[in-house]
Design a protein around this motif. Structure first.
Motif, PDB file in Angstrom:
ATOM      1  N   GLY A 161       0.810  -1.213   0.000  1.00 11.40           N
ATOM      2  CA  GLY A 161       0.000   0.000   0.000  1.00 11.40           C
ATOM      3  C   GLY A 161       0.843   1.262   0.000  1.00 11.40           C
ATOM      4  O   GLY A 161       0.477   2.274  -0.610  1.00 11.40           O
ATOM      5  N   LEU A 162       1.994   1.215   0.684  1.00 14.91           N
ATOM      6  CA  LEU A 162       2.888   2.369   0.680  1.00 14.91           C
ATOM      7  C   LEU A 162       3.560   2.540  -0.679  1.00 14.91           C
ATOM      8  O   LEU A 162       3.737   3.662  -1.158  1.00 14.91           O
ATOM      9  N   TYR A 163       3.946   1.446  -1.293  1.00 16.04           N
ATOM     10  CA  TYR A 163       4.511   1.540  -2.642  1.00 16.04           C
ATOM     11  C   TYR A 163       3.517   2.222  -3.586  1.00 16.04           C
ATOM     12  O   TYR A 163       3.895   3.030  -4.432  1.00 16.04           O
ATOM     13  N   GLU A 164       2.258   1.892  -3.412  1.00 15.89           N
ATOM     14  CA  GLU A 164       1.224   2.514  -4.241  1.00 15.89           C
ATOM     15  C   GLU A 164       1.122   4.008  -3.958  1.00 15.89           C
ATOM     16  O   GLU A 164       1.107   4.834  -4.878  1.00 15.89           O
ATOM     17  N   SER A 165       1.066   4.381  -2.681  1.00  9.10           N
ATOM     18  CA  SER A 165       0.888   5.792  -2.336  1.00  9.10           C
ATOM     19  C   SER A 165       2.114   6.623  -2.706  1.00  9.10           C
ATOM     20  O   SER A 165       1.993   7.815  -2.988  1.00  9.10           O
ATOM     21  N   TRP A 166       3.285   6.011  -2.722  1.00 12.65           N
ATOM     22  CA  TRP A 166       4.487   6.728  -3.127  1.00 12.65           C
ATOM     23  C   TRP A 166       4.578   6.872  -4.642  1.00 12.65           C
ATOM     24  O   TRP A 166       5.367   7.661  -5.142  1.00 12.65           O
ATOM     25  N   GLY A 167       3.822   6.059  -5.371  1.00 14.23           N
ATOM     26  CA  GLY A 167       3.812   6.178  -6.825  1.00 14.23           C
ATOM     27  C   GLY A 167       4.785   5.276  -7.552  1.00 14.23           C
ATOM     28  O   GLY A 167       5.162   5.575  -8.695  1.00 14.23           O
ATOM     29  N   PHE A 168       5.190   4.166  -6.925  1.00 15.86           N
ATOM     30  CA  PHE A 168       6.069   3.228  -7.625  1.00 15.86           C
ATOM     31  C   PHE A 168       5.339   2.687  -8.855  1.00 15.86           C
ATOM     32  O   PHE A 168       4.209   2.213  -8.754  1.00 15.86           O
ATOM     33  N   PRO A 169       5.972   2.736 -10.030  1.00 19.84           N
ATOM     34  CA  PRO A 169       5.248   2.365 -11.254  1.00 19.84           C
ATOM     35  C   PRO A 169       4.960   0.877 -11.395  1.00 19.84           C
ATOM     36  O   PRO A 169       3.958   0.498 -11.998  1.00 19.84           O
ATOM     37  N   GLU A 170       5.844   0.027 -10.842  1.00 13.84           N
ATOM     38  CA  GLU A 170       5.638  -1.412 -11.036  1.00 13.84           C
ATOM     39  C   GLU A 170       6.323  -2.188  -9.915  1.00 13.84           C
ATOM     40  O   GLU A 170       7.503  -1.960  -9.620  1.00 13.84           O
ATOM     41  N   VAL A 171       5.564  -3.080  -9.292  1.00 15.14           N
ATOM     42  CA  VAL A 171       6.082  -3.908  -8.202  1.00 15.14           C
ATOM     43  C   VAL A 171       5.816  -5.367  -8.538  1.00 15.14           C
ATOM     44  O   VAL A 171       4.693  -5.736  -8.901  1.00 15.14           O
ATOM     45  N   TRP A 172       6.862  -6.193  -8.440  1.00 19.99           N
ATOM     46  CA  TRP A 172       6.720  -7.633  -8.619  1.00 19.99           C
ATOM     47  C   TRP A 172       6.768  -8.287  -7.242  1.00 19.99           C
ATOM     48  O   TRP A 172       7.698  -8.045  -6.465  1.00 19.99           O
ATOM     49  N   VAL A 173       5.789  -9.115  -6.951  1.00 16.46           N
ATOM     50  CA  VAL A 173       5.753  -9.849  -5.685  1.00 16.46           C
ATOM     51  C   VAL A 173       5.808 -11.334  -6.020  1.00 16.46           C
ATOM     52  O   VAL A 173       4.881 -11.877  -6.625  1.00 16.46           O
ATOM     53  N   GLY A 174       6.904 -11.967  -5.644  1.00 21.33           N
ATOM     54  CA  GLY A 174       7.104 -13.368  -5.986  1.00 21.33           C
ATOM     55  C   GLY A 174       7.171 -14.258  -4.761  1.00 21.33           C
ATOM     56  O   GLY A 174       7.798 -13.902  -3.758  1.00 21.33           O
ATOM     57  N   THR A 175       6.511 -15.401  -4.846  1.00 25.49           N
ATOM     58  CA  THR A 175       6.601 -16.428  -3.811  1.00 25.49           C
ATOM     59  C   THR A 175       7.310 -17.632  -4.416  1.00 25.49           C
ATOM     60  O   THR A 175       6.835 -18.196  -5.408  1.00 25.49           O
ATOM     61  N   PRO A 176       8.467 -18.025  -3.865  1.00 25.31           N
ATOM     62  CA  PRO A 176       9.262 -19.100  -4.471  1.00 25.31           C
ATOM     63  C   PRO A 176       8.533 -20.437  -4.502  1.00 25.31           C
ATOM     64  O   PRO A 176       7.616 -20.693  -3.710  1.00 25.31           O
ATOM     65  N   ASP A 177       8.979 -21.291  -5.423  1.00 21.96           N
ATOM     66  CA  ASP A 177       8.422 -22.646  -5.506  1.00 21.96           C
ATOM     67  C   ASP A 177       8.797 -23.480  -4.288  1.00 21.96           C
ATOM     68  O   ASP A 177       8.031 -24.350  -3.868  1.00 21.96           O
ATOM     69  N   THR A 178       9.984 -23.240  -3.730  1.00 22.60           N
ATOM     70  CA  THR A 178      10.421 -23.998  -2.554  1.00 22.60           C
ATOM     71  C   THR A 178       9.539 -23.650  -1.359  1.00 22.60           C
ATOM     72  O   THR A 178       9.416 -22.475  -0.997  1.00 22.60           O
ATOM     73  N   PRO A 179       8.907 -24.637  -0.728  1.00 22.32           N
ATOM     74  CA  PRO A 179       7.978 -24.337   0.374  1.00 22.32           C
ATOM     75  C   PRO A 179       8.710 -23.979   1.664  1.00 22.32           C
ATOM     76  O   PRO A 179       9.919 -24.185   1.798  1.00 22.32           O
ATOM     77  N   SER A 180       7.947 -23.436   2.596  1.00 25.61           N
ATOM     78  CA  SER A 180       8.463 -23.143   3.935  1.00 25.61           C
ATOM     79  C   SER A 180       7.350 -23.372   4.945  1.00 25.61           C
ATOM     80  O   SER A 180       6.208 -22.945   4.718  1.00 25.61           O
ATOM     81  N   PRO A 181       7.657 -24.019   6.066  1.00 23.68           N
ATOM     82  CA  PRO A 181       6.628 -24.191   7.101  1.00 23.68           C
ATOM     83  C   PRO A 181       6.211 -22.870   7.729  1.00 23.68           C
ATOM     84  O   PRO A 181       5.160 -22.789   8.373  1.00 23.68           O
ATOM     85  N   ASN A 182       7.022 -21.829   7.527  1.00 21.64           N
ATOM     86  CA  ASN A 182       6.726 -20.523   8.117  1.00 21.64           C
ATOM     87  C   ASN A 182       6.045 -19.570   7.135  1.00 21.64           C
ATOM     88  O   ASN A 182       5.891 -18.390   7.438  1.00 21.64           O
ATOM     89  N   ARG A 183       5.644 -20.085   5.987  1.00 20.30           N
ATOM     90  CA  ARG A 183       4.996 -19.225   4.993  1.00 20.30           C
ATOM     91  C   ARG A 183       3.590 -18.852   5.458  1.00 20.30           C
ATOM     92  O   ARG A 183       2.831 -19.719   5.921  1.00 20.30           O
ATOM     93  N   PRO A 184       3.209 -17.574   5.345  1.00 17.03           N
ATOM     94  CA  PRO A 184       1.847 -17.179   5.739  1.00 17.03           C
ATOM     95  C   PRO A 184       0.793 -17.953   4.957  1.00 17.03           C
ATOM     96  O   PRO A 184       0.974 -18.273   3.777  1.00 17.03           O
ATOM     97  N   ARG A 185      -0.296 -18.244   5.614  1.00 15.43           N
ATOM     98  CA  ARG A 185      -1.377 -18.993   4.975  1.00 15.43           C
ATOM     99  C   ARG A 185      -1.931 -18.220   3.783  1.00 15.43           C
ATOM    100  O   ARG A 185      -2.059 -16.997   3.809  1.00 15.43           O
ATOM    101  N   GLY A 186      -2.260 -18.958   2.745  1.00 16.03           N
ATOM    102  CA  GLY A 186      -2.854 -18.341   1.570  1.00 16.03           C
ATOM    103  C   GLY A 186      -1.854 -17.980   0.492  1.00 16.03           C
ATOM    104  O   GLY A 186      -2.246 -17.709  -0.645  1.00 16.03           O
ATOM    105  N   LEU A 187      -0.559 -17.947   0.825  1.00  9.50           N
ATOM    106  CA  LEU A 187       0.446 -17.630  -0.190  1.00  9.50           C
ATOM    107  C   LEU A 187       0.805 -18.892  -0.962  1.00  9.50           C
ATOM    108  O   LEU A 187       1.142 -19.920  -0.368  1.00  9.50           O
ATOM    109  N   ARG A 188       0.742 -18.800  -2.271  1.00  3.84           N
ATOM    110  CA  ARG A 188       1.097 -19.921  -3.131  1.00  3.84           C
ATOM    111  C   ARG A 188       2.203 -19.491  -4.089  1.00  3.84           C
ATOM    112  O   ARG A 188       2.316 -18.309  -4.416  1.00  3.84           O
ATOM    113  N   PRO A 189       3.010 -20.439  -4.547  1.00  2.37           N
ATOM    114  CA  PRO A 189       4.083 -20.078  -5.480  1.00  2.37           C
ATOM    115  C   PRO A 189       3.541 -19.350  -6.708  1.00  2.37           C
ATOM    116  O   PRO A 189       2.496 -19.702  -7.254  1.00  2.37           O
ATOM    117  N   GLY A 190       4.265 -18.344  -7.124  1.00  2.37           N
ATOM    118  CA  GLY A 190       3.862 -17.568  -8.293  1.00  2.37           C
ATOM    119  C   GLY A 190       4.408 -16.158  -8.188  1.00  2.37           C
ATOM    120  O   GLY A 190       5.026 -15.780  -7.183  1.00  2.37           O
TER     121      GLY A 190
END
Length: 333
Positions: A161-190
C-alpha cells in the motif's frame, strides 16, 4: 490529515489527492508476518547488519526479517543475472541496486520512514543514479521495477500500500516454488505484477517495464535450477524489443558486440580458408587430367604453400596454357 483505508492487498492505501499518511497513522494498519519488531533509532538502523524490511521514526521500531536464508535471497540475485542478459540483447545497461533504502524524510530532513525491497531496478541508469545512502521520496526518480520476495513474509499486508501511495510504477511480488513451514497462509508459489494505473495498483499479466514478459514466465525464470532454452528465448525477445524502443542492438553492448565482431572475422577467415582449399583441389584435378598423376602430385605440394586466391587463379591459367608438366613445375618452383 490524510484519509486512510486498508487497500485490497492489506496495506495502507492513500486516497487520491490526499497527503501521504504519517508514520504514526500507517504503522498500526500494517502487519509484518515473518518479521521481528525491534526497537531501533535511525542510527541503530544505519549500523545494523541484518535485513530490515521497514522502519519508522515515530515508533522507533524496525521490522527485521526473521528468515533471510538462501530461498529468500536467491530470486533477487537470479533476477540480476537474467537482467544482465536482457541488457546485452538491448545493447545498454540495466542496473540492479539490490536491497537499497527507500526513504521518506521529515520536514527537518531526517529519515522519517524507510522501506527495503529485495531488488531495485533502473532501466536507464546512465541518465540518473540514486543518492547515497538511499532513494529519497520526492527527490529521486523511483525505480522502474522493484521485486519483493514473499517466502515467509506477505508484502500485501504492509508495504504494498505504501509503494502505491508513493507512486512506484511497477512492483513484482514473488513467492518461491520452494515451500516453507513458516509461509503465511494463503500464499502460493507464483509472481504477481502490480502496475500503477491512475494512482492505484492493478494486477497485470505482463510487465510494462519489460514488454512482452508475462508474470508466469518471470516466475519460471526466477525458480528454475538451470536457465532453460525457453527462458533464453524470452530474454532475447524482451531485450530486442527494449532495444527497438531505444534504437540499440546487441552490437552496442561492449562484450556482445566484440564477440559478434570476432565471430564475424573468424567466419570470414574460415570461409576464405575453405575456398582456398577447394581451389587447390580443383587445380590438382586439372593438372592430373592434362598431365599425369606424378606431375599432379608434385604440383599439389607446390600449391600447399600458396594461400593467395589470386595467385592460385594465375596458376590455373598456366596449367591450361602450358603443355609441358616438367616446365610448369620448374616455372612454379
Amino acid at each position: 490529515m490524510a484519509t486512510e483505508h486498508t487497500g485490497e492487498y492489506g496495506g495502507v492505501a492513500q486516497v487520491e489527492g490526499d497527503a501521504a499518511p504519517d508514520s504514526a497513522e500507517a504503522a498500526p494498519a500494517m502487519e509484518f508476518p515473518g518479521c521481528d519488531s525491534i526497537p531501533m533509532t535511525w542510527e541503530d538502523v544505519w549500523a545494523y547488519d541484518g535485513r530490515i524490511e521497514y522502519w519508522d521514526r515515530a515508533s522507533s521500531t524496525a521490522q527485521v526479517l526473521r528468515d533471510a536464508g538462501p530461498v529468500h535471497e536467491s530470486p533477487p540475485n537470479v533476477l540480476s543475472e537474467i537482467l544482465t542478459r536482457i541488457s546485452q540483447e538491448r545493447g545498454s545497461r540495466i542496473r540492479c541496486y539490490g536491497a537499497v533504502y527507500l526513504m521518506e524524510r521529515d520536514g527537518a530532513g531526517r529519515p522519517r520512514r524507510v522501506m527495503v525491497a529485495d531488488q531495485t531496478i533502473y532501466l536507464r541508469p546512465g541518465r540518473w543514479k540514486p543518492s547515497d545512502p538511499a532513494i529519497i521520496r520526492d527527490e529521486d526518480p523511483l525505480p522502474n521495477v522493484i521485486l519483493e520476495v514473499d517466502h515467509t513474509t506477505d508484502v500485501r499486508r504492509n508495504k504494498l500500500g505504501l509503494y502505491e501511495s508513493w507512486g512506484f510504477p511497477e512492483v513484482w511480488v514473488g513467492t518461491p516454488d520452494t515451500p516453507s513451514p513458516n509461509r503465511p497462509r494463503g500464499l502460493r508459489p507464483g509472481l504477481t505484477i502490480y502496475r500503477l494505473d491512475g494512482g492505484r495498483f492493478r494486477v497485470s499479466a505482463e510487465s510494462r517495464a519489460f514488454p512482452g514478459w508475462p508474470a508466469a514466465r518471470i516466475h519460471v525464470s526466477l525458480n528454475e535450477s538451470h536457465m532453460s532454452p525457453r527462458t533464453l528465448t524470452d530474454l532475447t525477445r524482451v531485450g530486442r524489443r527494449l532495444g527497438g524502443q531505444e534504437g540499440t542492438t546487441p552490437d552496442d553492448d561492449p562484450q556482445i558486440g566484440r564477440h559478434r565482431r570476432q565471430a564475424h572475422g573468424t567466419g570470414l577467415r574460415a570461409g576464405r580458408a575453405e575456398g582456398v582449399a577447394a581451389q587447390r583441389v580443383l587445380l590438382g584435378r586439372l593438372a592430373s587430367r592434362k598431365f599425369d598423376p606424378a606431375t599432379a602430385e608434385r604440383l599439389a605440394a607446390v600449391l600447399a604453400g600458396v594461400d593467395d586466391p589470386g595467385r592460385l587463379a594465375a596458376i590455373g591459367g598456366r596449367i591450361i596454357d602450358c603443355d609441358d608438366g616438367a616446365a610448369l613445375l620448374a616455372e612454379l618452383s
